[in-house]
Write a protein that holds these residues in place. Structure first.
Motif, PDB file in Angstrom:
ATOM      1  N   ARG A   2       0.840  -1.207   0.000  1.00 39.87           N
ATOM      2  CA  ARG A   2       0.000   0.000   0.000  1.00 39.87           C
ATOM      3  C   ARG A   2       0.875   1.257   0.000  1.00 39.87           C
ATOM      4  O   ARG A   2       0.650   2.194  -0.741  1.00 39.87           O
ATOM      5  N   CYS A   3       1.876   1.217   0.844  1.00 42.47           N
ATOM      6  CA  CYS A   3       2.756   2.368   1.026  1.00 42.47           C
ATOM      7  C   CYS A   3       3.525   2.668  -0.264  1.00 42.47           C
ATOM      8  O   CYS A   3       3.567   3.804  -0.724  1.00 42.47           O
ATOM      9  N   ARG A  42       1.433   4.300  -2.910  1.00 45.90           N
ATOM     10  CA  ARG A  42       1.219   5.738  -2.676  1.00 45.90           C
ATOM     11  C   ARG A  42       2.466   6.547  -3.020  1.00 45.90           C
ATOM     12  O   ARG A  42       2.372   7.616  -3.606  1.00 45.90           O
ATOM     13  N   VAL A  43       3.619   6.010  -2.627  1.00 49.68           N
ATOM     14  CA  VAL A  43       4.853   6.750  -2.910  1.00 49.68           C
ATOM     15  C   VAL A  43       5.021   6.909  -4.418  1.00 49.68           C
ATOM     16  O   VAL A  43       5.351   7.998  -4.906  1.00 49.68           O
ATOM     17  N   ARG A  74       2.762   7.095  -6.573  1.00 51.08           N
ATOM     18  CA  ARG A  74       1.802   8.101  -7.037  1.00 51.08           C
ATOM     19  C   ARG A  74       2.252   9.508  -6.659  1.00 51.08           C
ATOM     20  O   ARG A  74       2.151  10.434  -7.465  1.00 51.08           O
ATOM     21  N   ILE A  75       2.735   9.665  -5.428  1.00 46.73           N
ATOM     22  CA  ILE A  75       3.223  10.986  -5.014  1.00 46.73           C
ATOM     23  C   ILE A  75       4.329  11.441  -5.972  1.00 46.73           C
ATOM     24  O   ILE A  75       4.396  12.601  -6.352  1.00 46.73           O
ATOM     25  N   ARG A 110       4.783  10.722  -8.961  1.00 48.95           N
ATOM     26  CA  ARG A 110       4.310  10.771 -10.345  1.00 48.95           C
ATOM     27  C   ARG A 110       5.184   9.962 -11.300  1.00 48.95           C
ATOM     28  O   ARG A 110       5.599  10.429 -12.355  1.00 48.95           O
ATOM     29  N   TYR A 159      -1.098   0.376 -14.227  1.00 49.63           N
ATOM     30  CA  TYR A 159      -2.096  -0.073 -13.254  1.00 49.63           C
ATOM     31  C   TYR A 159      -2.696  -1.393 -13.715  1.00 49.63           C
ATOM     32  O   TYR A 159      -2.835  -1.630 -14.908  1.00 49.63           O
ATOM     33  N   ARG A 181      -5.158  -0.922  -9.564  1.00 50.01           N
ATOM     34  CA  ARG A 181      -4.112  -0.706  -8.555  1.00 50.01           C
ATOM     35  C   ARG A 181      -2.788  -0.551  -9.279  1.00 50.01           C
ATOM     36  O   ARG A 181      -2.618  -1.091 -10.365  1.00 50.01           O
ATOM     37  N   HIS A 218      10.308  10.855  -0.457  1.00 47.96           N
ATOM     38  CA  HIS A 218       8.925  10.635   0.013  1.00 47.96           C
ATOM     39  C   HIS A 218       8.682   9.305   0.700  1.00 47.96           C
ATOM     40  O   HIS A 218       7.545   8.883   0.814  1.00 47.96           O
ATOM     41  N   LEU A 219       9.727   8.638   1.131  1.00 49.63           N
ATOM     42  CA  LEU A 219       9.521   7.335   1.766  1.00 49.63           C
ATOM     43  C   LEU A 219       9.373   7.484   3.268  1.00 49.63           C
ATOM     44  O   LEU A 219       9.857   8.445   3.862  1.00 49.63           O
ATOM     45  N   ILE A 234       5.046   8.933   6.198  1.00 53.92           N
ATOM     46  CA  ILE A 234       5.154   9.929   5.128  1.00 53.92           C
ATOM     47  C   ILE A 234       4.426  11.204   5.573  1.00 53.92           C
ATOM     48  O   ILE A 234       3.304  11.119   6.085  1.00 53.92           O
ATOM     49  N   PRO A 276      -0.390   7.104   7.237  1.00 53.79           N
ATOM     50  CA  PRO A 276       0.065   6.059   8.155  1.00 53.79           C
ATOM     51  C   PRO A 276       0.734   4.896   7.431  1.00 53.79           C
ATOM     52  O   PRO A 276       0.388   4.592   6.289  1.00 53.79           O
ATOM     53  N   CYS A 304      -4.108  14.941  -2.978  1.00 55.47           N
ATOM     54  CA  CYS A 304      -3.762  13.744  -3.750  1.00 55.47           C
ATOM     55  C   CYS A 304      -2.287  13.755  -4.090  1.00 55.47           C
ATOM     56  O   CYS A 304      -1.603  12.734  -4.008  1.00 55.47           O
ATOM     57  N   GLU A 305      -1.799  14.920  -4.483  1.00 52.62           N
ATOM     58  CA  GLU A 305      -0.386  15.004  -4.852  1.00 52.62           C
ATOM     59  C   GLU A 305       0.542  14.733  -3.683  1.00 52.62           C
ATOM     60  O   GLU A 305       1.595  14.133  -3.837  1.00 52.62           O
ATOM     61  N   SER A 306       0.156  15.170  -2.500  1.00 53.12           N
ATOM     62  CA  SER A 306       1.078  15.035  -1.377  1.00 53.12           C
ATOM     63  C   SER A 306       0.952  13.714  -0.632  1.00 53.12           C
ATOM     64  O   SER A 306       1.838  13.324   0.109  1.00 53.12           O
ATOM     65  N   THR A 307      -0.180  13.014  -0.804  1.00 53.91           N
ATOM     66  CA  THR A 307      -0.362  11.784  -0.019  1.00 53.91           C
ATOM     67  C   THR A 307      -0.326  10.512  -0.867  1.00 53.91           C
ATOM     68  O   THR A 307      -0.105   9.429  -0.329  1.00 53.91           O
ATOM     69  N   GLY A 308      -0.607  10.626  -2.156  1.00 51.70           N
ATOM     70  CA  GLY A 308      -0.666   9.434  -2.989  1.00 51.70           C
ATOM     71  C   GLY A 308      -1.910   8.599  -2.762  1.00 51.70           C
ATOM     72  O   GLY A 308      -2.045   7.517  -3.328  1.00 51.70           O
ATOM     73  N   TYR A 309      -2.836   9.074  -1.946  1.00 54.29           N
ATOM     74  CA  TYR A 309      -4.076   8.328  -1.733  1.00 54.29           C
ATOM     75  C   TYR A 309      -4.865   8.248  -3.040  1.00 54.29           C
ATOM     76  O   TYR A 309      -4.819   9.160  -3.869  1.00 54.29           O
ATOM     77  N   ASP A 310      -5.651   7.187  -3.162  1.00 51.67           N
ATOM     78  CA  ASP A 310      -6.480   7.077  -4.359  1.00 51.67           C
ATOM     79  C   ASP A 310      -7.971   7.132  -4.013  1.00 51.67           C
ATOM     80  O   ASP A 310      -8.811   6.698  -4.762  1.00 51.67           O
ATOM     81  N   LYS A 368      -7.222   7.906 -11.467  1.00 50.00           N
ATOM     82  CA  LYS A 368      -7.708   6.705 -10.771  1.00 50.00           C
ATOM     83  C   LYS A 368      -7.940   6.963  -9.280  1.00 50.00           C
ATOM     84  O   LYS A 368      -7.575   6.182  -8.414  1.00 50.00           O
TER      85      LYS A 368
END
Ligand code: SF4
Lengths: 223, 618
Positions: free
Chosen positions: A30-31, A34-35, A37-38, A40, A45, A52, A92-93, B24, B250, B299-305, B335
């Motif tokens: 999951r982590c 997100r990283v 995606r942050i 870019r 997917y 995903r 960003h990790l 993060i 988290p 979205c940009e700062s967290t990467g959440y979808d 997405k």
């Protein structure tokens, strides 16, 4: 996806230590998603209702064990410099993680057969602990109970560990390297040695255990 | 980061990721360079606290200021707590790993009454004196805010000052004042006096309470120039109000693991049981442009979808479809899915469901709150049976098969017929499924009825109402459970004991401080968790101290009684609540704020929906 571009695999090599060693395998994926995606990174997917970020990890690492050089694969949908992936991700990790390198995958993950672990025992009296280990492994069998999908099972760890792996350091601490089976068809958890000390000798000893390398059947480092 | 000594404990506890920090976007500052250190304490587990929006907002707001460093602290779960005590490791903050007792300000958020025991316990674990009067210096200042601060009296002995209302500005003002006083060597007492002059700050030690012989309150007398009534703070223009452009992400799975974008504050509805609906008046919306920009940044700062469009009632956002259109311009490609935290019966449509992703075909949840129309009129839940049945029919046609309905039992004027009506309504929902020609095939319908026991709360029209006894509540629960008319239906309810204790503290006064102190001594904590909640132990404390809990929860108050929160002003006039209470008992409904203003008093803030032109008023 850039037109005409064939998905390109990239292997991300990373470190997972300190606070990050308490991130479970599921949470790690999951982590990392997100990283990516942050940062870019143009990742591919999975298709379907719930897309995903496509990621595959070499071998799950148990909770509490550090990884010196772990790896995971992603797919890129356009040309993107590996160096850039590394530098972006490193900003960003979570604490304790670091990307060491991004490379083109050479081995397949199913070639992994072994893993090399480094132990540093946190017992104040290293020589006493060594003695205990020698005593333990002089027994016929060293049985621990092991979690399996079918519940608890007795398991003899004697064939996999030996007190000879460990040396006394100048600091007085006991440390050493152990190579254990680690593959899709089955692995031996390095934590079982601590379990054995606890269940057979009643000793609760903390150890820093770190997976240093993932190895093929010929003990060559995977690439 | 975590203190070194913690390492050896971590593999012995469940979910060690709760205790290590390093996530993060967590904010690390150089402690030598900051002037005020604030420990934001959430009196529950990491997973619950990290799901809380208020924490994310205030964490961002404080850390924006270079002089301030706000860190997070959560209640260690019982396994970890035991090991920490055994190993003499004091409660620490997750960013620096420093003990909470090193912090200038220790702040708690008051989300539910059953967390009060955890607040005291966290102070104890931190090694900080729990009573305000035992903390002599201007250091380890204990502050608290959040919805339960509207009646903070049970905590008056422990907390130095409370924040009433929206915290974005007032928290920072108090921190600045603290910084100035600290640097000038001003004493705590003088600081508290100065703080009490800031709007939205309540310093309980500056009010003297006297009681009548019957145990009710005679009066609150302010001292030292403290204001006679303390007004809540309010952020009127949400577009101009601070909102974080990042959130701590988290490392471990938490309850709400997604972006929360607050789209509005307040609620237009005026359901008479709902405290939040009154505390957060008036209804204020963020503009579409602001929401869009904030969502993008997050979205940009967290990467959440996933983005949850959060509020008390998001379907009341006046331009919801337009908002979703705007967000879809980029979320689809990225997405990112959208979700709504709750749905109104009249806010549901399959078209809307197609456009937000969170509600899986499996389950839909609605809250009619009461079974009979009479009862719904009493509580001003303006939903009709017809609307509900229409909505579920639409949902069945669109493929849903699981419906969960939320109800309350123990409401004012409730009779056994009203209880029976809950089951009847459930049955009608089941019938609606089988009457639907285009219903989905397969296993059939599942209807879950969930019945919570009503807890009367301050600042609602039911603030005078005596809660049903546990015996009555149990009778009502059994009436539900024993008469389930269909195999397609299940009934859930909670033990009435938790609602009882919640009701005691919700409308408690300062005398309950002794109970909390004794609870701490007896090791009571995590009352919100079934595995820890020990009702008999609580009852023995009341008995030991000669305090009758029924006085607080079961007693009907007269309108003329001085209530422990009467000196706190949330913009809602007491006369309005009284009027609403009378209307409730007459079974009369009150229109929502969008239809017509009912003159609750919140228009005094001069903004939001209160000052908007309504279609029928032009
Ligand atoms: S003043 Fe009128 S419009 Fe404003 S919150 Fe009160 S009832 Fe609603």
């Amino acid at each position: 996806m850039a037109e005409g571009f064939v998905l390109k695999n990239a292997r991300i090599w990373f470190k997972k230590k300190d606070a990050a060693k308490y991130i479970s395998h599921l949470d790690l994926s999951r982590c990392m998603g997100r990283v990516l995606r942050i940062c870019r990174i143009p990742v591919w997917y999975t298709e379907g209702f719930n897309p995903r970020v496509y990621m595959t990890f070499a071998m799950p690492l148990s909770l509490g064990i550090s990884g010196e050089r772990e790896c995971m694969d992603i797919r890129l949908t356009e040309e993107f410099p590996f160096q850039e992936i590394q530098s972006r991700m490193n900003g960003h990790l979570p604490l304790g993680m670091q990307v060491l390198e991004v490379s083109e995958p050479i081995c397949k993950f199913d070639q992994i057969q072994w893993a090399q672990y480094h132990y540093e025992w946190k017992a104040e009296d290293g020589s006493l602990l060594l003695h205990q280990l020698q005593e333990l492994f002089s027994r016929e069998a060293v049985i621990v109970s092991k979690h399996t999908k079918k519940g608890e099972k007795d398991f003899d760890i004697k064939p996999y560990f030996s007190p000879g792996s460990f040396d006394l350091q100048s600091s007085g601490l006991l440390a050493g390297v152990v190579t254990l089976p680690c593959s899709v068809s089955g692995s031996v958890n390095p934590g079982l040695l601590q379990d054995a000390l606890k269940s057979c000798c009643g000793m609760e000893v903390l150890a820093d255990v770190c997976r240093q390398k993932l190895l093929t059947k010929d003990f060559a480092e995977i690439r | 980061m975590y203190p070194k000594d913690v390492e050896k404990l971590l593999l012995k506890v469940q979910k060690p990721g709760r205790y290590v920090g390093g996530e993060i976007n967590s904010v690390i500052k150089n402690k030598e360079e900051v002037r005020v250190r604030f420990a934001f304490c959430f009196p529950d587990t990491y997973e619950i606290g990290m799901s809380h929006l208020g924490l994310k907002i205030l964490y961002g707001a404080m850390n924006q200021v270079p002089d301030f460093w706000c860190e997070r602290v959560f209640a260690p779960w019982v396994d970890m707590e035991e090991l920490m005590i055994e190993n003499e490791i004091p409660l620490y903050a997750l960013e620096s790993g420093d003990p909470v007792k090193d912090f200038d300000i220790i702040g708690f958020t008051l989300q539910y009454e059953l967390s009060y025991s955890n607040i005291l316990n966290m102070l104890k674990l931190a090694g900080v004196p729990v009573k305000s009067c035992d903390r002599h210096d201007l250091f380890n200042l204990v502050v608290a805010g959040g919805p339960c601060a509207c009646n903070p009296e049970p905590l008056a002995d422990f907390v130095d000052l409370f924040f009433l209302g929206d915290g974005e500005e007032v928290d920072l003002e108090v921190m600045r004042l603290y910084q100035r006083c600290k640097e000038q060597g001003i004493k705590k007492q003088e600081f508290l006096h100065l703080a009490s002059q800031i709007e939205g700050v309540y310093v309980p030690s500056l009010y003297e309470v006297s009681y009548r012989e019957d145990g009710t309150i005679r009066s609150y007398t302010p001292k030292d120039g403290a204001p006679a009534t303390v007004k809540k703070r309010i952020m009127m223009d949400l577009d101009q109000t601070y909102y974080p452009d990042y959130m701590v992400v988290p490392n471990i799975d938490i309850v709400h693991d997604r972006i929360s974008e607050e789209v509005l504050r307040g609620c237009i509805r005026g359901c008479r049981f709902c405290q939040a609906g009154f505390l957060y008046r008036p209804f204020r919306e963020k503009s579409i442009e602001t929401i869009d920009a904030q969502c993008k940044a997050l979205c940009e700062s967290t990467g959440y979808d996933e983005i949850s469009l959060a509020s008390l009632s998001t379907s009341d956002y006046s331009r919801l479809n337009e908002l979703i259109d705007k967000l879809h311009c980029w979320t689809v490609e990225k997405k990112v899915s959208l979700s709504l935290p709750s749905l109104r019966v009249d806010g549901f449509s399959p078209e809307l469901m197609d456009r937000i992703n969170s509600v899986r075909k499996s389950g839909l949840t609605f809250a009619p709150e009461a079974g009979s129309q009479r009862m719904r009129d009493v509580i001003n839940k303006n939903v009709t049976e017809e609307e509900l049945l229409h909505t579920v029919a639409v949902a069945f046609r669109a493929g849903w098969t699981k419906i969960k309905l939320y109800f309350m039992i123990g409401l004012p004027t409730e009779t056994m017929e009203d209880i029976d009506a809950i089951l009847k309504l459930g049955q009608k929902v089941v019938d609606a499924f089988y009457q639907e020609k285009d219903r989905p095939g397969g296993k059939g319908v599942e209807v879950t009825l969930s019945a919570a026991a009503f807890v009367p709360k301050p600042f609602t029209p039911f603030q005078w109402f005596g809660q049903d006894s546990m015996e009555t509540l149990r009778k009502k629960q059994h009436a539900l459970k024993d008469h389930i008319p269909s195999k397609r239906m299940t009934v859930n309810y909670h033990d009435a004991k938790t609602s009882y204790l919640e009701a005691v503290f919700a409308r408690g006064d300062r005398r309950l401080g002794d109970v909390l102190e004794l609870a701490l001594e007896r090791g009571i904590h995590f009352d919100g968790w079934e595995s820890c909640f020990d009702f008999e132990k609580w009852m023995s404390l009341f008995e030991e101290l000669g305090i009758d809990p029924d006085f607080y929860c079961a007693r009907h108050r007269e309108f003329s009684e001085v209530l422990p929160w009467d000196h706190l002003d949330y913009g809602i006039k007491k006369e309005f609540l009284e009027r609403e209470c009378r209307r409730a008992f007459e079974g009369k409904t009150t229109p929502n704020c969008r239809e017509k203003c009912s003159g609750c008093g919140a228009a005094c803030y001069g903004g939001g929906l209160c000052v908007e032109k309504r279609a029928d008023l032009v």
